[in-house]
Design a protein around this motif. Structure first.
Motif, PDB file in Angstrom:
ATOM      1  N   PRO A  33     -27.066  17.510  56.394  1.00 19.24           N
ATOM      2  CA  PRO A  33     -27.774  18.704  57.323  1.00 19.24           C
ATOM      3  C   PRO A  33     -28.533  19.371  56.439  1.00 19.24           C
ATOM      4  O   PRO A  33     -28.676  19.318  55.369  1.00 19.24           O
ATOM      5  N   LYS A  34     -29.333  20.176  57.066  1.00 18.81           N
ATOM      6  CA  LYS A  34     -30.438  21.094  56.469  1.00 18.81           C
ATOM      7  C   LYS A  34     -29.653  22.573  56.242  1.00 18.81           C
ATOM      8  O   LYS A  34     -29.598  23.076  57.365  1.00 18.81           O
ATOM      9  N   TRP A  35     -29.415  22.680  54.941  1.00 17.90           N
ATOM     10  CA  TRP A  35     -28.832  24.043  54.892  1.00 17.90           C
ATOM     11  C   TRP A  35     -29.248  24.851  53.597  1.00 17.90           C
ATOM     12  O   TRP A  35     -29.959  24.237  52.796  1.00 17.90           O
ATOM     13  N   ALA A  79     -39.771  17.440  54.394  1.00 19.35           N
ATOM     14  CA  ALA A  79     -38.669  17.323  55.068  1.00 19.35           C
ATOM     15  C   ALA A  79     -37.906  18.737  55.691  1.00 19.35           C
ATOM     16  O   ALA A  79     -37.564  19.458  54.991  1.00 19.35           O
ATOM     17  N   GLU A  80     -38.349  18.615  57.011  1.00 19.33           N
ATOM     18  CA  GLU A  80     -38.132  20.123  57.529  1.00 19.33           C
ATOM     19  C   GLU A  80     -36.736  20.288  58.346  1.00 19.33           C
ATOM     20  O   GLU A  80     -36.496  21.294  59.018  1.00 19.33           O
ATOM     21  N   HIS A 140     -32.234  24.018  50.100  1.00 20.66           N
ATOM     22  CA  HIS A 140     -33.756  24.351  50.216  1.00 20.66           C
ATOM     23  C   HIS A 140     -34.337  24.463  49.264  1.00 20.66           C
ATOM     24  O   HIS A 140     -33.878  24.940  47.915  1.00 20.66           O
ATOM     25  N   ASN A 141     -35.693  24.252  49.238  1.00 23.07           N
ATOM     26  CA  ASN A 141     -36.715  24.475  47.820  1.00 23.07           C
ATOM     27  C   ASN A 141     -37.284  25.714  48.338  1.00 23.07           C
ATOM     28  O   ASN A 141     -37.081  26.310  49.230  1.00 23.07           O
ATOM     29  N   PHE A 155     -36.121  20.422  52.689  1.00 17.51           N
ATOM     30  CA  PHE A 155     -34.995  19.853  52.132  1.00 17.51           C
ATOM     31  C   PHE A 155     -35.443  19.149  50.546  1.00 17.51           C
ATOM     32  O   PHE A 155     -36.388  18.653  50.610  1.00 17.51           O
ATOM     33  N   HIS A 156     -34.980  19.849  49.521  1.00 13.57           N
ATOM     34  CA  HIS A 156     -35.387  19.548  48.231  1.00 13.57           C
ATOM     35  C   HIS A 156     -35.448  18.370  47.821  1.00 13.57           C
ATOM     36  O   HIS A 156     -34.540  17.576  48.062  1.00 13.57           O
TER      37      HIS A 156
END
Ligand SMILES: CC(C)(COP(=O)(O)OP(=O)(O)OC[C@H]1O[C@@H](n2cnc3c(N)ncnc32)[C@H](O)[C@@H]1OP(=O)(O)O)[C@@H](O)C(=O)NCCC(=O)NCCSC(=O)Cc1ccccc1
Length: 158
Positions: A54-56, A106-107, A60-61, A66-67
């Motif tokens: 998941p994107k959490w 990568a959003e 984050h960068n 997505f880093h």
């Protein structure tokens, strides 16, 4: 009866309710640095692995995507589980390099798919096994591509 192999454990758990989550949690206990991307293994078979994350906040960068290195971690999980299902017990494996391209922002949460074009022969000589990994976003758009080179050698007799 000895400890089941990683792939043996997957096959045991996959059909059970919550089995994929249990396997993924066990994997993160064994390999703690995988845990930061909160991975769920979706499929493992010889020559193939698919894993989602998941994107959490923790991945984050500074532009809140997505880093890239977190995505590399996801790629390594896919490669590692593929290798566990593909390399026979007679051989050992170790990643020795990764080439990676960040091809789109990568959003969303991501899915990494590691797929070998064919299963190699495992003989008496060591060899480089390139493992291609595609990482796609929730729309199926490719955001990262990687090739992880794995060094495969026969295990020495005990
Ligand atoms: C080993 C090699 C790749 C090739 O050098 P060569 O001299 O042509 O290789 P040769 O076959 O002659 O073996 C020589 C010695 O190399 C070692 N060893 C070899 N194979 C294995 C093996 N399968 N497992 C353990 N050790 C193995 C062993 O000591 C062996 O000595 P021995 O024969 O036991 O007495 C070298 O460039 C290197 O160490 N690079 C750094 C690699 C690296 O640090 N990767 C980690 C980065 S990725 C990561 O962190 C995540 C991750 C980690 C793990 C799993 C999943 C994810």
């Amino acid at each position: 009866m000895g400890t089941p192999s990683t792939y043996g454990l997957w096959r045991k758990l996959v059909a059970k309710p919550g089995g994929k989550q249990l396997f993924s949690a066990a994997m993160c206990l064994r390999v703690p640095y995988f845990g930061t991307v909160l991975p769920t293994i979706r499929e493992i078979r010889p020559g193939h692995c698919s894993v989602t994350a998941p994107k959490w906040w923790g991945v984050h960068n500074h532009i809140r995507t997505f880093h890239a290195i977190a995505a590399c971690n996801l790629a390594e999980i896919a490669m590692g589980m593929l290798a566990e299902a593909t390399v026979p017990a007679t051989h050992r494996w170790l990643p020795k390099g990764m080439e990676v391209s960040y091809v789109a922002k990568a959003e969303t949460g991501l899915r990494a798919i590691a797929e070998l074009p064919e299963i190699p022969e495992f003989g008496s000589e060591g060899f480089d096994l390139p493992v291609p990994v595609r990482i796609v976003d929730a729309r199926g758009t490719e955001v990262v591509t990687a090739t992880i080179t794995v060094w495969v050698t026969p295990r020495k007799a005990a």
